[in-house]
Design a protein around this motif. Structure first.
Motif, PDB file in Angstrom:
ATOM      1  N   GLN A  55       4.277   3.943   6.012  1.00 35.30           N
ATOM      2  CA  GLN A  55       3.540   4.608   4.954  1.00 35.30           C
ATOM      3  C   GLN A  55       3.290   3.670   3.781  1.00 35.30           C
ATOM      4  O   GLN A  55       2.218   3.699   3.152  1.00 35.30           O
ATOM      5  CB  GLN A  55       4.316   5.854   4.489  1.00 35.30           C
ATOM      6  CG  GLN A  55       3.586   6.714   3.481  1.00 35.30           C
ATOM      7  CD  GLN A  55       2.310   7.325   4.028  1.00 35.30           C
ATOM      8  OE1 GLN A  55       2.219   7.606   5.221  1.00 35.30           O
ATOM      9  NE2 GLN A  55       1.316   7.520   3.177  1.00 35.30           N
ATOM     10  N   GLN A  56       4.248   2.804   3.505  1.00 34.49           N
ATOM     11  CA  GLN A  56       4.118   1.855   2.391  1.00 34.49           C
ATOM     12  C   GLN A  56       3.251   0.654   2.760  1.00 34.49           C
ATOM     13  O   GLN A  56       2.360   0.261   2.007  1.00 34.49           O
ATOM     14  CB  GLN A  56       5.514   1.371   1.969  1.00 34.49           C
ATOM     15  CG  GLN A  56       6.408   2.444   1.378  1.00 34.49           C
ATOM     16  CD  GLN A  56       5.943   2.906   0.017  1.00 34.49           C
ATOM     17  OE1 GLN A  56       5.670   2.094  -0.852  1.00 34.49           O
ATOM     18  NE2 GLN A  56       5.836   4.202  -0.161  1.00 34.49           N
TER      19      GLN A  56
ATOM     20  N   THR B 254      -0.718   1.155   4.020  1.00 40.44           N
ATOM     21  CA  THR B 254      -1.635   1.663   3.005  1.00 40.44           C
ATOM     22  C   THR B 254      -1.772   0.711   1.825  1.00 40.44           C
ATOM     23  O   THR B 254      -2.553   0.971   0.904  1.00 40.44           O
ATOM     24  CB  THR B 254      -1.146   3.027   2.474  1.00 40.44           C
ATOM     25  OG1 THR B 254       0.185   2.869   1.950  1.00 40.44           O
ATOM     26  CG2 THR B 254      -1.121   4.071   3.579  1.00 40.44           C
TER      27      THR B 254
ATOM     28  N   LYS C  18       0.508   0.146  -0.374  1.00 38.08           N
ATOM     29  CA  LYS C  18       1.325   0.555  -1.524  1.00 38.08           C
ATOM     30  C   LYS C  18       2.422  -0.462  -1.794  1.00 38.08           C
ATOM     31  O   LYS C  18       2.852  -0.648  -2.929  1.00 38.08           O
ATOM     32  CB  LYS C  18       1.930   1.941  -1.282  1.00 38.08           C
ATOM     33  CG  LYS C  18       0.904   3.055  -1.241  1.00 38.08           C
ATOM     34  CD  LYS C  18       1.563   4.398  -0.919  1.00 38.08           C
ATOM     35  CE  LYS C  18       0.529   5.509  -0.836  1.00 38.08           C
ATOM     36  NZ  LYS C  18       1.138   6.808  -0.452  1.00 38.08           N
ATOM     37  N   LYS C  19       2.908  -1.088  -0.717  1.00 39.32           N
ATOM     38  CA  LYS C  19       3.897  -2.153  -0.858  1.00 39.32           C
ATOM     39  C   LYS C  19       3.310  -3.421  -0.264  1.00 39.32           C
ATOM     40  O   LYS C  19       2.789  -3.412   0.857  1.00 39.32           O
ATOM     41  CB  LYS C  19       5.192  -1.781  -0.119  1.00 39.32           C
ATOM     42  CG  LYS C  19       6.277  -2.847  -0.210  1.00 39.32           C
ATOM     43  CD  LYS C  19       7.557  -2.394   0.492  1.00 39.32           C
ATOM     44  CE  LYS C  19       8.635  -3.465   0.384  1.00 39.32           C
ATOM     45  NZ  LYS C  19       9.906  -3.049   1.030  1.00 39.32           N
ATOM     46  N   ARG C  20       3.379  -4.523  -1.008  1.00 43.82           N
ATOM     47  CA  ARG C  20       2.828  -5.792  -0.537  1.00 43.82           C
ATOM     48  C   ARG C  20       3.965  -6.751  -0.219  1.00 43.82           C
ATOM     49  O   ARG C  20       4.957  -6.860  -0.962  1.00 43.82           O
ATOM     50  CB  ARG C  20       1.911  -6.428  -1.602  1.00 43.82           C
ATOM     51  CG  ARG C  20       0.829  -5.498  -2.149  1.00 43.82           C
ATOM     52  CD  ARG C  20      -0.174  -5.086  -1.082  1.00 43.82           C
ATOM     53  NE  ARG C  20      -1.097  -6.134  -0.689  1.00 43.82           N
ATOM     54  CZ  ARG C  20      -2.288  -6.353  -1.264  1.00 43.82           C
ATOM     55  NH1 ARG C  20      -2.689  -5.593  -2.287  1.00 43.82           N
ATOM     56  NH2 ARG C  20      -3.075  -7.317  -0.837  1.00 43.82           N
TER      57      ARG C  20
END
Length: 409
Positions: free
Chosen positions: A190-191, A194, A196-198
Motif C-alpha cells: 500500500q505504501q 502508490t 506514499k513511501k519512497r
C-alpha cells in the motif's frame, strides 16, 4: 496389537457423555450480544476452538438446554456438513452447543489425547467410513460410540498429549508469524506501490519526482488471452492451464492440468509463444491471480481463455508490474471493469485501457526487490509450517499407536 498395559476400547465404553444440542427456539433471532456462548460448527476448527464469531444465548435459554451444557475440557466434534471431523477441546468454563456439534466427555480419557486421536489418520478414517454408505449428511451418536481407539494408562495419555502440544504451539506460532508477515507485506504494498513511501536509490538518496500515468497497453508489447477453442484431451502431451492453475501464492501450478496434442499446441502458438518473464493474469472467473512464467521453464504449455498473457515493454520491470497486479487495489479495479455475466470476466480491450502510475525503472526495480524479499520470507515460513505439520503427523502415528513409548515422569 497394542503395548502391554494398553487396551482397544469402543469410545462409548470410556465416555460418560456423547451428545449434541439443538438450535434455540427462534434460531438466530434468539442470539444475544453477550451471555452464554453457543458453540456452532464454524467455531470448531482443526484442533482448536475459534470464538471470534461465537453466538450468545441468555441464561434462560441456556437452562432450557441443560442436556447440551459444555464444560471446560469437553471434546467437541463436528458431526454434520462439510466440516465433519473437525475436533477441538473446550477451554471455557460454561457454554452450550447446537445440533451440529457433539460433546464427548470422559473421565478415563485425557481430553487432549482424545482430540489428537480423533484428528489422527486412524480417527479420521473411522469418521470417513461412517460417511461411505448412505449416511453422507452426518454422524450419529451410535456411530461415534462405536469408534475404536487405543487407550493407554492415563499418565501415558497425558504425556503423549503434552508432547503433541509442543508441536501444536510451534504450529500456532508459525501460523501467527505467517499472518503477521502477510499483513506487513500488504501494508508495504500500500505504501510502496502508490508512492506514499519512497525508497533509497543507489546513491543513498530517496527517489524523487512524480510518477507518470500510462494505459497498460502503452507499457506492454502485447496482451492476449489463451485459446478460445475446444481441444481434445489426452493422457499426456502439452499442459493446458486455466485460472485454477495460477495460485494465490503467485506461482504456476501444473497439477491436474489437462493435456492437448502437440499438433493443437502448434496451431494455437503459430504466431506467438509464451516466454519466461511473461506475466499471467486471470481474467475470467477468479479475477486477479497473477504469476510470472519462471525463468527456467521446465516444459512448454498453453493457456485457456481465462488467463491473459502480458509481456512488458522495454523500460518496464515485470516483477514490479506483477506485484502491482497482485495488490488488492488492482483486484478491485478488475472487478469494477468486469462484465456482469454469471462468470465474471474482463475483456482484453478493457484490460489494455487500465491506467497505471509508474515510477522510474530504477525505482520499479527497488520496489520489486523489497516486495519479492517479503514474498520469500512468507514462503520460508510456509515451508517451516508444512514441515512442522508433517513432523506432528508422523509423531501422532507412532505415539498414538504405541509404536514409540513415552517415559512417564
Amino acid at each position: 496389537m497394542v503395548p502391554n498395559g494398553w487396551s482397544i476400547e469402543s469410545l462409548g465404553n470410556v465416555t460418560e457423555k456423547v451428545g449434541s444440542g439443538v438450535t434455540p427456539r427462534g434460531g438466530s433471532n434468539s442470539y444475544k450480544l453477550s451471555g452464554i456462548p453457543l458453540i456452532r460448527s464454524q467455531n470448531v476448527l482443526w484442533g482448536k476452538l475459534d470464538l471470534s464469531d461465537v453466538a450468545y444465548i441468555d441464561e434462560l435459554q441456556h437452562n432450557k438446554m441443560k442436556g447440551s451444557f459444555v464444560y471446560k475440557n469437553d471434546v467437541l466434534l463436528n458431526i454434520t456438513g462439510a466440516s465433519i471431523g473437525r475436533v477441538a477441546v473446550s477451554d471455557i468454563d460454561e457454554a452450550n452447543v447446537n445440533q451440529h456439534v457433539c460433546i464427548i466427555r470422559s473421565e478415563e480419557l485425557n481430553s487432549e489425547y482424545l482430540k489428537s486421536f480423533l484428528l489422527s489418520f486412524q480417527g479420521q478414517k473411522q469418521i470417513e467410513q461412517c460417511q461411505a454408505g448412505g449416511n453422507r449428511q452426518g454422524l450419529n451418536f451410535e456411530q461415534i460410540k462405536s469408534f475404536k481407539l487405543p487407550v493407554p494408562p492415563l499418565p501415558e495419555q497425558q504425556k503423549i498429549a503434552k508432547i503433541l502440544s509442543t508441536w501444536d504451539k510451534a504450529i500456532s506460532t508459525t501460523e501467527r508469524l505467517i499472518e503477521n508477515s502477510i499483513q506487513q507485506k500488504k501494508a508495504l504494498m500500500q505504501q510502496l506501490l502508490t508512492g506514499k513511501k519512497r525508497l533509497l536509490d543507489e546513491s543513498g538518496k530517496r527517489f524523487e519526482g512524480e510518477w507518470e500515468e500510462y494505459k497498460l497497453s502503452e507499457i506492454t508489447n502485447f496482451i492476449r488471452d489463451g485459446t478460445h477453442g475446444t481441444h481434445k484431451r489426452y493422457e499426456s502431451g502439452v499442459p493446458m492451464l486455466s485460472a485454477k492453475n495460477i495460485t494465490k501464492q503467485n506461482t504456476v501450478d501444473f497439477d491436474d492440468a489437462p493435456y492437448i496434442s502437440e499438433e493443437d499446441y502448434n496451431k494455437i502458438h503459430a504466431r506467438y509463444t509464451i516466454k519466461s518473464g511473461d506475466i499471467l493474469l486471470t481474467v475470467v472467473g477468479t479475477l486477479g491471480r497473477v504469476a510470472l512464467v519462471p525463468e527456467e521453464l521446465a516444459e512448454k504449455f498453453t493457456l485457456q481463455r481465462s488467463v491473459a498473457i502480458i509481456r512488458v515493454a522495454k523500460g518496464i520491470c515485470n516483477q514490479f508490474l506483477m506485484q502491482l497486479f497482485s495488490s488488492s487495489d488492482f483486484t478491485h479495479l478488475l472487478h469494477r471493469k468486469s462484465n456482469s455475466t454469471a462468470q465474471a470476466g474482463v475483456y482484453l480491450g478493457e484490460l489494455g485501457k487500465l491506467k497505471i502510475l509508474l515510477p522510474s525503472f530504477e525505482e520499479q526495480q527497488k520496489i520489486a526487490t523489497v516486495l519479492t524479499n517479503a514474498d520469500k520470507e512468507i514462503e520460508l515460513l510456509e515451508q517451516q509450517l508444512a514441515d512442522l505439520q508433517q513432523e506432528k503427523k508422523a509423531l501422532m502415528q507412532v505415539l498414538l499407536m504405541g509404536k514409540v513409548r513415552v517415559v512417564v515422569d
